[in-house]
Each structure stands twice: as C-alpha cells, then as structure tokens.
Enzyme design. Structure first.
Site, PDB file in Angstrom:
ATOM      1  N   GLU A  78       0.832  -1.207   0.000  1.00 53.20           N
ATOM      2  CA  GLU A  78       0.000   0.000   0.000  1.00 53.20           C
ATOM      3  C   GLU A  78       0.869   1.262   0.000  1.00 53.20           C
ATOM      4  O   GLU A  78       1.851   1.348   0.727  1.00 53.20           O
ATOM      5  CB  GLU A  78      -0.935   0.001   1.213  1.00 53.20           C
ATOM      6  CG  GLU A  78      -1.862  -1.204   1.281  1.00 53.20           C
ATOM      7  CD  GLU A  78      -2.825  -1.291   0.096  1.00 53.20           C
ATOM      8  OE1 GLU A  78      -2.998  -0.277  -0.601  1.00 53.20           O
ATOM      9  OE2 GLU A  78      -3.388  -2.382  -0.133  1.00 53.20           O
ATOM     10  N   CYS A 141      -8.129  -2.291   7.796  1.00 47.88           N
ATOM     11  CA  CYS A 141      -6.717  -2.233   7.404  1.00 47.88           C
ATOM     12  C   CYS A 141      -6.270  -0.800   7.167  1.00 47.88           C
ATOM     13  O   CYS A 141      -5.221  -0.365   7.661  1.00 47.88           O
ATOM     14  CB  CYS A 141      -6.468  -3.078   6.151  1.00 47.88           C
ATOM     15  SG  CYS A 141      -6.604  -4.843   6.481  1.00 47.88           S
ATOM     16  N   HIS A 165      -0.957  -6.013   1.744  1.00 45.84           N
ATOM     17  CA  HIS A 165      -2.143  -6.866   1.672  1.00 45.84           C
ATOM     18  C   HIS A 165      -1.813  -8.189   0.980  1.00 45.84           C
ATOM     19  O   HIS A 165      -1.098  -8.222  -0.020  1.00 45.84           O
ATOM     20  CB  HIS A 165      -3.259  -6.158   0.887  1.00 45.84           C
ATOM     21  CG  HIS A 165      -4.255  -5.433   1.746  1.00 45.84           C
ATOM     22  ND1 HIS A 165      -4.482  -4.084   1.655  1.00 45.84           N
ATOM     23  CD2 HIS A 165      -5.105  -5.897   2.710  1.00 45.84           C
ATOM     24  CE1 HIS A 165      -5.429  -3.741   2.530  1.00 45.84           C
ATOM     25  NE2 HIS A 165      -5.827  -4.817   3.176  1.00 45.84           N
TER      26      HIS A 165
HETATM   27  N1  PCA Z   1      -8.324  -7.247   5.957  1.00 46.16           N
HETATM   28  C1  PCA Z   1      -9.304  -6.204   6.186  1.00 46.16           C
HETATM   29  C2  PCA Z   1      -9.288  -5.975   7.670  1.00 46.16           C
HETATM   30  C3  PCA Z   1      -8.570  -7.131   8.265  1.00 46.16           C
HETATM   31  C4  PCA Z   1      -7.936  -7.817   7.135  1.00 46.16           C
HETATM   32  O1  PCA Z   1      -7.158  -8.767   7.213  1.00 46.16           O
HETATM   33  C5  PCA Z   1      -9.060  -4.959   5.341  1.00 46.16           C
HETATM   34  O2  PCA Z   1      -8.501  -5.072   4.254  1.00 46.16           O
HETATM   35  O3  PCA Z   1      -9.448  -3.867   5.759  1.00 46.16           O
END
Ligand code: PCA
Length: 212
Positions: A78, A141, A165
């Site tokens: 990100e 997240c 992610h």
């Molecule tokens: N993914 C979610 C919240 C927790 C996770 O593992 C997200 O992308 O916001």
C-alpha cells in the site's frame, strides 16, 4: 533494527486470515533485523489499541502491518492510507462506521514511509506477483495503516510504517468460484522478501527510508 509485523484475526465469516498465519510463522530474526509480531482484532476500537500497545512495548524501528485482501490476485504494497472509516461490512464487534474521520481534523492521508519500490522489487525477485496499490480500502486495514502513521508521527517520529495486503488462501476460495488466491508459502516468501528490503534500506539510511 527491530521490525514489528502485525497480522489480523479472521473476519467477514472466514475461519482463517492469511495475514495472521504469515505473521505467526515469521522467524525471530531476518536479514539482521529482529522481528516481533502482534495479532490484531478486526475491530475499529481494538485494532489500534492493540497495535499501539505493541509499538509502545517494543519501540520498533519499522512497523509492517499485514492484512487479507480478498479479490486481489497479487501481494499489494500500500502507498497511502486515508482519513476515513467507511465500512462495507461490520467489524468483528458489529461496528460499521460510514464516512467518519479516523482522526477528526487529522491530515487527509499518510504516505507509507517504507521503501515500497524496493519491497516490490524484492517480492518480485522472490518470484511472487506483487504490485503497488493506491488504496488500502476504507475498512480496518486502512484504519490501522492511518492510525499507526498518526501515532508514530506524534510519539515515535523515527519509526517508519506501512501496509502489505495478502490475497485469500486457496482454501478460502473453494466456495468462491472465480476468486483469486495465493498459497500461504508464497505469501510467506513475499513478506520475508519485503522485510529483507526494509532491513536493507534501513542499513543504508540509518535515519529511516522515505516512501515512494
Ligand atoms: N483485511 C481487512 C481488515 C482485516 C484484514 O485482514 C481490510 O482489508 O481492511
């Protein structure tokens, strides 16, 4: 250097979250860096409390938070977190904020201060599909990425932070035809490569790498 790696508990009806599995499986040291970990609840209230406690306790030089991104085919590093909670599903406590600032009056966004291009290159060199992502979403997240950057700016300005992610695990998409997935081992290799890049950049620039 010391790197805090966080993962998340399962959410949204899943029984696993690959981010927690990867975080739990990391070695205690990697590329000369000490690795410490914390698993965060998928709750608006508790996630930042838990990571704040871990940061104050460990005083890391870098924080890499991990989360599951269902629907994404590649590991995503990100670039930015934005100052909004706009949950499309309730969190694990049933909270579902809409259009709410994470920090009222806070900056619109925080850049990742991790060496995202070096991380991307390292993950690809490890043979794992990887991309820079320009949105961490508006769920827990993004909330954690924003909240950690905000906390560090106030309390630990020398500590860098960012978010990565991970796709669904293959076993999570058995009932989701057409959804992409990535084996745990590949995600683990990706995170280790990203951490090695963070450790390498820190060694090269002791005051901390900048994002971008
Ligand atoms: N993914 C979610 C919240 C927790 C996770 O593992 C997200 O992308 O916001």
């Amino acid at each position: 250097m010391k790197i805090l790696v966080t993962g998340f508990e399962p959410f949204g009806g899943e029984t696993e979250n690959p981010s927690a599995q990867v975080a739990r499986g990391l070695p205690a040291s990697l590329a000369g860096a000490e690795i410490v970990t914390a698993i965060l609840p998928v709750t608006c209230r508790g996630a930042l409390e838990t990571v704040t406690e871990a940061i104050r306790h460990h005083r890391p030089d870098a924080v890499l938070s991990l989360g599951q991104a269902g629907g994404r085919a590649a590991v995503s590093i990100e670039r930015i977190a934005i100052n909004v909670d706009d949950f499309s599903i309730p969190d694990n406590e049933g909270a579902q904020p809409k259009d709410q600032a994470i920090v009222p009056g806070g900056p619109a966004a925080y850049w990742s201060t991790l060496p995202i291009r070096a991380m991307e290159a390292a993950v690809r060199a490890a043979g794992v599909p990887c991309q820079i992502s320009n949105t961490a979403g508006t769920y827990v997240c993004n909330h954690v990425m924003y909240g950690v950057a905000h906390l560090l700016g106030r309390e630990f300005p020398g500590t860098v932070s960012g978010f990565l992610h991970i796709p669904y695990l293959p076993e999570q998409v058995l009932d989701k035809p057409g959804q992409p997935s990535m084996p745990l081992e590949l995600s683990r290799q990706a995170v280790e490569a990203a951490l090695t890049a963070i450790a390498g950049c820190n060694a090269a620039t002791p005051t901390g790498a900048t994002g971008g």
